[in-house]
Design a protein around this motif. Structure first.
Motif, PDB file in Angstrom:
ATOM      1  N   VAL A  32     -16.265 -10.803 -32.671  1.00 54.07           N
ATOM      2  CA  VAL A  32     -16.156  -9.378 -32.334  1.00 54.07           C
ATOM      3  C   VAL A  32     -15.438  -9.205 -30.998  1.00 54.07           C
ATOM      4  O   VAL A  32     -14.558  -8.350 -30.853  1.00 54.07           O
ATOM      5  CB  VAL A  32     -17.560  -8.730 -32.304  1.00 54.07           C
ATOM      6  N   VAL A  33     -15.783 -10.039 -30.021  1.00 54.32           N
ATOM      7  CA  VAL A  33     -15.114  -9.965 -28.709  1.00 54.32           C
ATOM      8  C   VAL A  33     -13.636 -10.274 -28.860  1.00 54.32           C
ATOM      9  O   VAL A  33     -12.779  -9.609 -28.265  1.00 54.32           O
ATOM     10  CB  VAL A  33     -15.790 -10.932 -27.712  1.00 54.32           C
ATOM     11  N   SER A  34     -13.311 -11.286 -29.653  1.00 52.07           N
ATOM     12  CA  SER A  34     -11.913 -11.643 -29.859  1.00 52.07           C
ATOM     13  C   SER A  34     -11.143 -10.513 -30.539  1.00 52.07           C
ATOM     14  O   SER A  34      -9.991 -10.251 -30.213  1.00 52.07           O
ATOM     15  CB  SER A  34     -11.863 -12.930 -30.671  1.00 52.07           C
ATOM     16  N   PHE A  35     -11.787  -9.832 -31.481  1.00 51.58           N
ATOM     17  CA  PHE A  35     -11.122  -8.717 -32.155  1.00 51.58           C
ATOM     18  C   PHE A  35     -10.883  -7.557 -31.197  1.00 51.58           C
ATOM     19  O   PHE A  35      -9.842  -6.907 -31.255  1.00 51.58           O
ATOM     20  CB  PHE A  35     -11.964  -8.259 -33.352  1.00 51.58           C
ATOM     21  N   THR A  36     -11.857  -7.294 -30.312  1.00 56.72           N
ATOM     22  CA  THR A  36     -11.684  -6.183 -29.366  1.00 56.72           C
ATOM     23  C   THR A  36     -10.684  -6.511 -28.270  1.00 56.72           C
ATOM     24  O   THR A  36     -10.150  -5.594 -27.648  1.00 56.72           O
ATOM     25  CB  THR A  36     -13.025  -5.801 -28.714  1.00 56.72           C
ATOM     26  N   GLN A  37     -10.403  -7.785 -28.048  1.00 58.87           N
ATOM     27  CA  GLN A  37      -9.433  -8.178 -27.026  1.00 58.87           C
ATOM     28  C   GLN A  37      -8.025  -8.346 -27.601  1.00 58.87           C
ATOM     29  O   GLN A  37      -7.157  -8.949 -26.961  1.00 58.87           O
ATOM     30  CB  GLN A  37      -9.878  -9.487 -26.352  1.00 58.87           C
ATOM     31  N   LYS A  38      -7.817  -7.835 -28.791  1.00 60.49           N
ATOM     32  CA  LYS A  38      -6.512  -7.818 -29.465  1.00 60.49           C
ATOM     33  C   LYS A  38      -5.977  -9.221 -29.775  1.00 60.49           C
ATOM     34  O   LYS A  38      -4.779  -9.468 -29.730  1.00 60.49           O
ATOM     35  CB  LYS A  38      -5.466  -7.061 -28.629  1.00 60.49           C
ATOM     36  N   GLU A  39      -6.879 -10.127 -30.096  1.00 64.93           N
ATOM     37  CA  GLU A  39      -6.455 -11.442 -30.592  1.00 64.93           C
ATOM     38  C   GLU A  39      -5.986 -11.265 -32.036  1.00 64.93           C
ATOM     39  O   GLU A  39      -6.248 -10.241 -32.654  1.00 64.93           O
ATOM     40  CB  GLU A  39      -7.622 -12.429 -30.523  1.00 64.93           C
ATOM     41  N   PRO A  41      -5.952 -10.922 -35.799  1.00 59.31           N
ATOM     42  CA  PRO A  41      -7.088 -10.576 -36.661  1.00 59.31           C
ATOM     43  C   PRO A  41      -7.535 -11.715 -37.579  1.00 59.31           C
ATOM     44  O   PRO A  41      -8.704 -11.812 -37.921  1.00 59.31           O
ATOM     45  CB  PRO A  41      -6.586  -9.396 -37.495  1.00 59.31           C
ATOM     46  N   ALA A  44      -9.995 -13.863 -35.621  1.00 56.01           N
ATOM     47  CA  ALA A  44     -11.279 -13.172 -35.463  1.00 56.01           C
ATOM     48  C   ALA A  44     -12.041 -13.135 -36.788  1.00 56.01           C
ATOM     49  O   ALA A  44     -13.256 -13.369 -36.815  1.00 56.01           O
ATOM     50  CB  ALA A  44     -11.055 -11.760 -34.940  1.00 56.01           C
TER      51      ALA A  44
END
Length: 83
Positions: A32-39, A41, A44
């Motif tokens: 979830v953190v990776s998705f919110t940091q624009k990694e 998809p 994530a």
């Protein structure tokens, strides 16, 4: 006055179960953190799938083993009691 201390019994199986659940939860949270940091998809989503599958695998295996035990008992009873 009675003083009684309860000591928790931590077997190897219990430690492994707790560790797998914690690591699966950590993988899901980091996904979830990776998705919110624009990694990317896909990364994530892969981390989320691995985290959730690590947690659910324990329960699936537990139910499959319970089902196999029931089938084993039914098979033994069927071979003993024949009509």
């Amino acid at each position: 006055m009675v003083s009684e201390t309860h000591k928790a019994d931590w077997s190897t199986d219990k430690v492994i179960d707790v560790t797998i659940s914690l690591l699966g939860g950590l993988a899901t949270i980091l996904a979830v953190v990776s998705f919110t940091q624009k990694e990317p998809p896909r990364i994530a989503a892969g981390a989320a799938v691995m985290g959730v599958s690590a947690i659910t695998f324990q329960f699936v295996v537990m139910y499959v083993i319970a089902l196999l035990v029931v089938l084993l008992i039914l098979g033994a009873l069927n071979s003993i009691v024949t009509v």
